[in-house]
Design a protein around this motif. Structure first.
Motif, mmCIF file in Angstrom:
data_model
loop_
_atom_site.group_PDB
_atom_site.id
_atom_site.type_symbol
_atom_site.label_atom_id
_atom_site.label_comp_id
_atom_site.label_asym_id
_atom_site.label_seq_id
_atom_site.Cartn_x
_atom_site.Cartn_y
_atom_site.Cartn_z
ATOM 1 N N GLY A 295 33.041 -101.771 52.511
ATOM 2 C CA GLY A 295 33.134 -100.443 53.093
ATOM 3 C C GLY A 295 32.994 -99.352 52.042
ATOM 4 N N ALA A 296 33.628 -99.563 50.876
ATOM 5 C CA ALA A 296 33.530 -98.579 49.793
ATOM 6 C C ALA A 296 32.107 -98.506 49.256
ATOM 7 C CB ALA A 296 34.499 -98.952 48.675
ATOM 8 N N ALA A 297 31.429 -99.643 49.159
ATOM 9 C CA ALA A 297 30.041 -99.647 48.682
ATOM 10 C C ALA A 297 29.141 -98.861 49.632
ATOM 11 C CB ALA A 297 29.542 -101.079 48.532
ATOM 12 N N LEU A 298 29.355 -99.005 50.939
ATOM 13 C CA LEU A 298 28.580 -98.235 51.912
ATOM 14 C C LEU A 298 28.891 -96.751 51.800
ATOM 15 C CD1 LEU A 298 28.934 -100.645 54.968
ATOM 16 C CD2 LEU A 298 26.815 -100.113 53.747
ATOM 17 N N ALA A 299 30.159 -96.422 51.530
ATOM 18 C CA ALA A 299 30.532 -95.018 51.345
ATOM 19 C C ALA A 299 29.847 -94.427 50.120
ATOM 20 C CB ALA A 299 32.050 -94.893 51.225
ATOM 21 N N VAL A 300 29.781 -95.199 49.046
ATOM 22 C CA VAL A 300 29.100 -94.730 47.838
ATOM 23 C C VAL A 300 27.608 -94.520 48.113
ATOM 24 C CG1 VAL A 300 28.425 -95.385 45.492
ATOM 25 C CG2 VAL A 300 30.763 -95.781 46.268
ATOM 26 N N LEU A 301 27.008 -95.430 48.861
ATOM 27 C CA LEU A 301 25.590 -95.271 49.204
ATOM 28 C C LEU A 301 25.366 -93.998 50.016
ATOM 29 C CD1 LEU A 301 22.685 -96.339 49.304
ATOM 30 C CD2 LEU A 301 23.319 -97.621 51.359
ATOM 31 N N LEU A 302 26.236 -93.738 50.983
ATOM 32 C CA LEU A 302 26.118 -92.516 51.774
ATOM 33 C C LEU A 302 26.214 -91.273 50.881
ATOM 34 C CD1 LEU A 302 28.137 -93.162 55.068
ATOM 35 C CD2 LEU A 302 25.724 -92.570 54.865
ATOM 36 N N PHE A 303 27.148 -91.323 49.932
ATOM 37 C CA PHE A 303 27.318 -90.197 49.013
ATOM 38 C C PHE A 303 26.062 -89.984 48.178
ATOM 39 C CE2 PHE A 303 28.516 -88.564 44.819
ATOM 40 C CZ PHE A 303 29.130 -87.372 45.180
ATOM 41 N N VAL A 304 25.480 -91.062 47.696
ATOM 42 C CA VAL A 304 24.268 -90.971 46.876
ATOM 43 C C VAL A 304 23.105 -90.416 47.695
ATOM 44 C CG1 VAL A 304 22.539 -92.342 45.647
ATOM 45 C CG2 VAL A 304 24.973 -92.792 45.297
ATOM 46 N N LEU A 305 23.012 -90.805 48.962
ATOM 47 C CA LEU A 305 21.916 -90.336 49.805
ATOM 48 C C LEU A 305 22.086 -88.867 50.209
ATOM 49 C CD1 LEU A 305 21.469 -93.432 52.165
ATOM 50 C CD2 LEU A 305 20.003 -92.754 50.257
ATOM 51 N N VAL A 306 23.321 -88.456 50.462
ATOM 52 C CA VAL A 306 23.558 -87.097 50.957
ATOM 53 C C VAL A 306 23.545 -86.068 49.835
ATOM 54 C CG1 VAL A 306 25.289 -85.607 52.048
ATOM 55 C CG2 VAL A 306 24.810 -87.858 53.001
ATOM 56 N N SER A 307 23.994 -86.437 48.641
ATOM 57 C CA SER A 307 24.161 -85.463 47.554
ATOM 58 C C SER A 307 22.881 -84.687 47.228
ATOM 59 C CB SER A 307 24.680 -86.176 46.292
ATOM 60 O OG SER A 307 25.984 -86.655 46.512
ATOM 61 N N PRO A 308 21.720 -85.348 47.063
ATOM 62 C CA PRO A 308 20.505 -84.558 46.772
ATOM 63 C C PRO A 308 20.150 -83.583 47.892
ATOM 64 C CG PRO A 308 20.146 -86.888 46.318
ATOM 65 C CD PRO A 308 21.434 -86.789 47.055
ATOM 66 N N VAL A 309 20.395 -83.989 49.140
ATOM 67 C CA VAL A 309 20.090 -83.105 50.268
ATOM 68 C C VAL A 309 20.996 -81.885 50.246
ATOM 69 C CG1 VAL A 309 19.859 -82.963 52.772
ATOM 70 C CG2 VAL A 309 19.381 -85.119 51.604
ATOM 71 N N VAL A 310 22.287 -82.103 49.958
ATOM 72 C CA VAL A 310 23.229 -80.984 49.882
ATOM 73 C C VAL A 310 22.826 -80.034 48.756
ATOM 74 C CG1 VAL A 310 25.623 -80.359 49.400
ATOM 75 C CG2 VAL A 310 25.120 -82.314 50.868
ATOM 76 N N ALA A 311 22.482 -80.596 47.601
ATOM 77 C CA ALA A 311 22.077 -79.756 46.466
ATOM 78 C C ALA A 311 20.829 -78.943 46.801
ATOM 79 C CB ALA A 311 21.834 -80.627 45.239
ATOM 80 N N TYR A 312 19.870 -79.571 47.451
ATOM 81 C CA TYR A 312 18.640 -78.857 47.817
ATOM 82 C C TYR A 312 18.913 -77.785 48.861
ATOM 83 C CZ TYR A 312 13.743 -78.100 48.968
ATOM 84 O OH TYR A 312 12.506 -77.526 49.162
ATOM 85 N N LYS A 313 19.840 -78.060 49.787
ATOM 86 C CA LYS A 313 20.185 -77.074 50.802
ATOM 87 C C LYS A 313 20.820 -75.836 50.170
ATOM 88 C CE LYS A 313 23.063 -76.185 54.808
ATOM 89 N NZ LYS A 313 24.204 -76.629 55.624
ATOM 90 N N VAL A 314 21.732 -76.059 49.221
ATOM 91 C CA VAL A 314 22.368 -74.931 48.535
ATOM 92 C C VAL A 314 21.320 -74.100 47.810
ATOM 93 C CG1 VAL A 314 23.967 -74.303 46.680
ATOM 94 C CG2 VAL A 314 24.578 -76.097 48.310
ATOM 95 N N ARG A 315 20.399 -74.780 47.168
ATOM 96 C CA ARG A 315 19.327 -74.075 46.462
ATOM 97 C C ARG A 315 18.447 -73.296 47.430
ATOM 98 N NH1 ARG A 315 14.694 -77.008 42.669
ATOM 99 N NH2 ARG A 315 13.574 -75.104 42.100
ATOM 100 N N ALA A 316 18.137 -73.903 48.570
ATOM 101 C CA ALA A 316 17.295 -73.235 49.570
ATOM 102 C C ALA A 316 17.990 -72.014 50.137
ATOM 103 C CB ALA A 316 16.939 -74.220 50.689
ATOM 104 N N GLN A 317 19.296 -72.118 50.398
ATOM 105 C CA GLN A 317 20.032 -70.973 50.927
ATOM 106 C C GLN A 317 20.103 -69.833 49.925
ATOM 107 O OE1 GLN A 317 23.663 -73.070 52.120
ATOM 108 N NE2 GLN A 317 23.191 -72.609 54.243
ATOM 109 N N ARG A 318 20.232 -70.190 48.651
ATOM 110 C CA ARG A 318 20.239 -69.142 47.626
ATOM 111 C C ARG A 318 18.885 -68.458 47.526
ATOM 112 N NH1 ARG A 318 23.533 -72.132 42.637
ATOM 113 N NH2 ARG A 318 25.622 -72.003 43.605
ATOM 114 N N SER A 319 17.826 -69.251 47.642
ATOM 115 C CA SER A 319 16.482 -68.668 47.583
ATOM 116 C C SER A 319 16.235 -67.771 48.787
ATOM 117 C CB SER A 319 15.432 -69.789 47.551
ATOM 118 O OG SER A 319 15.609 -70.596 46.389
#
Length: 321
Positions: A295-319
């Protein structure tokens, strides 16, 4: 069972200690700022300390604990290295969850944005714009659990010789067809679950995009009209490019939300019939099968997949800002 105050005493004591410690930190900060003993950026940094403390205790430490647990066995006692991650990419059930999650992440944002955009374009100049948007926004007033329950009745199945209580099968029978078990047949059942998510989220996209379309300067569209552009050309070649930042925010928001999709799957199929997604598989492994490491490994995978999207969204909103 009633609430066992004696049995819960240690947890309540820990909670009370945490609240008192946090309150003491806040009081100390206010006292120091009040007496003006810090200058320049000192007060600002000091005022951020409670938030930093809460993020550390409530987010950072659990995240590190989850990462460590992903390298442990089911009981969280024995180090197993990368075994949990190997399982995640070789087990048939986990691979089905990965495939379904990819399907959700691709289809839900695209469909939600497309439906919201077309609906917003249709009603944005209407006299009944507020009413039309409110009707599409109504599904967002209920939780995903409620939406799942509603659509579970829509997809409900009864044998052909029985009265149908599901709306979809009732329509099929009314037109001379045979009722189907919509949530059993794979992979179509995954698409039927995606429909629920699109229905629940389309209003969010429509409201944001209607506001963006309304904010497009009339001078630009009027100039395009004078140049001989048709309404369709104005929409796709003028309006859509101008609202691109809003479109991007809607898509990225839906991608992030879709990665966390759990409620609809849990309510309607409980992950059966090859409908599981990563978030639901994580829940099953950690709480149903007592495999906390997986379960923890799946949680880590979800975090790895979501993090770049969140970072790009923050950048897009700032732009966009």
């Amino acid at each position: 069972m009633g609430f066992d105050l004696v049995g819960q005493q240690p947890k309540l004591l820990y909670l009370l200690q945490g609240v008192l410690a946090f309150a003491a930190v806040v009081c100390l900060i206010l006292l120091v700022v009040h007496h003006g003993q810090l200058r320049r950026r000192g007060p600002a940094l000091l005022l951020l300390a409670p938030a930093v403390l809460l993020l550390t205790v409530g987010l950072l430490l659990p995240a590190l604990r989850t990462l460590l647990l992903s390298f442990m066995d089911g009981g969280g006692h024995t180090w197993v290295g990368l075994d949990n991650y190997t399982w995640m990419f070789t087990d048939p059930g986990a691979l089905v969850a990965l495939r379904n999650t990819l399907l959700w992440v691709v289809l839900v944002p695209l469909l939600v944005t497309a439906v919201g955009l077309l609906y917003a374009a249709a009603v944005v100049r209407s006299r009944f714009r507020a009413l039309a948007l409110s009707l599409l926004l109504l599904p967002m007033t209920m939780s995903f659990v409620g939406a799942g329950l509603v659509w579970k009745f829509v997809y409900a199945y009864r044998p052909a010789d029985a009265d149908q209580i599901g709306l979809l099968n009732q329509l099929v029978v009314a037109f001379g067809g045979t009722p189907r078990q919509w949530l059993v047949d794979s992979p179509w059942n995954v698409l039927f679950l995606i429909v629920v998510m699109v229905w629940a989220q389309a209003g969010f996209a429509a409201v944001l995009l209607a506001g963006a379309i309304a904010a497009v300067p009339g001078e630009i569209t009027e100039a395009a009209r004078l140049d001989g552009a048709s309404p369709r050309q104005i929409f796709w070649r003028v309006t859509v490019p101008l609202i691109r930042p809003t479109l991007l925010v809607v898509v990225l928001t839906e991608v992030i939300g879709t990665f966390k999709a759990f409620d609809v799957v849990r309510t309607m199929t409980a992950g059966q019939f090859d409908t599981g997604v990563l978030a639901h598989e994580m829940y099953d492994q950690a709480f149903r099968y007592d495999e906390s490491g997986r379960g923890a490994a799946l949680a880590v995978l979800l975090f790895v997949l979501v993090s770049p999207v969140v970072a790009y969204k923050v950048r897009a909103q700032r732009s966009a800002g």
